[in-house]
Design a protein around this motif. Structure first.
Motif, short mmCIF file in Angstrom:
data_model
loop_
_atom_site.label_atom_id
_atom_site.label_comp_id
_atom_site.label_asym_id
_atom_site.label_seq_id
_atom_site.Cartn_x
_atom_site.Cartn_y
_atom_site.Cartn_z
N MET A 52 0.84 -1.20 0.00
CA MET A 52 0.00 0.00 0.00
C MET A 52 0.88 1.26 0.00
N GLY A 53 2.01 1.19 0.68
CA GLY A 53 2.94 2.32 0.64
C GLY A 53 3.51 2.53 -0.75
N GLN A 54 3.75 1.45 -1.46
CA GLN A 54 4.23 1.56 -2.84
C GLN A 54 3.16 2.18 -3.74
N ILE A 55 1.90 1.79 -3.51
CA ILE A 55 0.81 2.42 -4.27
C ILE A 55 0.75 3.91 -3.95
N ALA A 56 0.87 4.25 -2.68
CA ALA A 56 0.85 5.67 -2.28
C ALA A 56 1.96 6.44 -2.99
N SER A 57 3.16 5.85 -3.04
CA SER A 57 4.27 6.51 -3.75
C SER A 57 3.98 6.64 -5.23
N PHE A 58 3.47 5.57 -5.83
CA PHE A 58 3.14 5.57 -7.26
C PHE A 58 2.12 6.66 -7.59
N LEU A 59 1.13 6.82 -6.73
CA LEU A 59 0.07 7.80 -6.98
C LEU A 59 0.47 9.22 -6.62
N GLY A 60 1.59 9.37 -5.91
CA GLY A 60 1.99 10.69 -5.44
C GLY A 60 1.27 11.10 -4.17
N VAL A 68 -10.43 4.02 -5.47
CA VAL A 68 -11.38 4.74 -4.62
C VAL A 68 -10.69 5.88 -3.85
N VAL A 69 -9.76 5.55 -2.98
CA VAL A 69 -9.21 6.58 -2.09
C VAL A 69 -7.91 7.21 -2.57
N GLY A 70 -7.24 6.59 -3.53
CA GLY A 70 -5.93 7.08 -3.97
C GLY A 70 -5.96 8.50 -4.52
N THR A 71 -6.89 8.78 -5.42
CA THR A 71 -6.94 10.11 -6.02
C THR A 71 -7.28 11.20 -5.01
N PRO A 72 -8.30 11.01 -4.16
CA PRO A 72 -8.55 12.05 -3.15
C PRO A 72 -7.38 12.28 -2.20
N ILE A 73 -6.68 11.21 -1.82
CA ILE A 73 -5.53 11.38 -0.93
C ILE A 73 -4.41 12.12 -1.66
N THR A 74 -4.20 11.78 -2.91
CA THR A 74 -3.18 12.48 -3.71
C THR A 74 -3.52 13.96 -3.81
N ALA A 101 -5.32 15.71 -1.71
CA ALA A 101 -5.14 16.30 -0.38
C ALA A 101 -3.65 16.52 -0.09
N THR A 102 -2.82 15.57 -0.48
CA THR A 102 -1.37 15.70 -0.28
C THR A 102 -0.83 16.88 -1.06
N LYS A 103 -1.25 17.01 -2.31
CA LYS A 103 -0.78 18.14 -3.13
C LYS A 103 -1.27 19.47 -2.57
N ALA A 104 -2.53 19.51 -2.12
CA ALA A 104 -3.07 20.75 -1.53
C ALA A 104 -2.31 21.11 -0.26
N LEU A 105 -2.04 20.13 0.58
CA LEU A 105 -1.28 20.37 1.81
C LEU A 105 0.12 20.87 1.48
N THR A 106 0.77 20.25 0.52
CA THR A 106 2.11 20.67 0.11
C THR A 106 2.10 22.11 -0.39
N LEU A 107 1.13 22.44 -1.26
CA LEU A 107 1.05 23.81 -1.77
C LEU A 107 0.77 24.82 -0.66
N SER A 108 -0.09 24.45 0.28
CA SER A 108 -0.38 25.39 1.38
C SER A 108 0.85 25.58 2.26
#
Length: 176
Positions: A87-95, A149-155, A157-164
């Motif tokens: 799952m961590g590898q998927i998280a990395s793959f999805l950004g 399901v959850v990968g895109t929303p988490i990605t 959120a991660t990008k939004a958090l990084t930008l903020s």
């Protein structure tokens, strides 16, 4: 309250296993950079200082897998480790990064625990549960949920958090 404490306990367990990786990788990056190294992607450009920096950067790249793997381990014991790392590898793959690793670890950990506690198999297959059946089934189920399901929303959120965080850290510009 108990559920929140349980979630915190799983995260803290994972962080305790992850700390040596963070410390070693951070020191490798610092030592390599102090020696003039940089993160290199081509072997022909590798120097000793760049090897140290690159190794440290690679170690930091393992953070989503470590957090996911050890959260899942804390929840489901040994059958959760491999699917957690996946799952961590998927998280990395999805950004989705560290946040995606945490979500993936909790997701697959509880799926693995559910399978471990509820799937009844024939007597001859019981020995296969912790090393084959639970990890494989939980990786399939959680992996599909992460991808679709959850990968895109988490990605996002991660990008939004990084930008903020970047926006907050930028000095305010004054116009004359």
């Amino acid at each position: 309250v108990y559920k929140r404490q349980e979630l915190k306990r799983h995260a803290l367990t994972a962080i305790s296993y992850m700390l040596p990786l963070v410390v070693a990788s951070g020191l490798l990056i610092a030592i390599g950079n102090l020696m003039g190294g940089e993160n290199v992607t081509e072997l022909s450009k590798m120097t000793l200082p760049s090897a140290l920096t690159t190794l440290g950067v690679m170690g930091m790249g393992l953070l989503p897998s470590f957090i996911a793997g050890y959260i899942a381990y804390s929840i489901a014991d040994r059958p959760g480790i491999a699917p957690g790392f996946l799952m961590g590898q998927i998280a990395s793959f999805l950004g989705a990064g560290f946040l995606g690793g945490m979500v993936g670890g909790y997701l697959v950990g509880y799926i693995a625990l559910f399978i471990k506690n509820n799937l009844k198999v024939p007597k001859w297959a019981e020995a296969l549960m912790p090393m084959m059946i639970v990890p494989t089934l939980s990786a399939i189920i959680a992996g599909l949920i992460m991808f679709f399901v959850v990968g895109t929303p988490i990605t996002m959120a991660t990008k939004a958090l990084t930008l903020s965080l970047i926006h907050i850290s930028e000095p305010t510009r004054r116009t004359p």
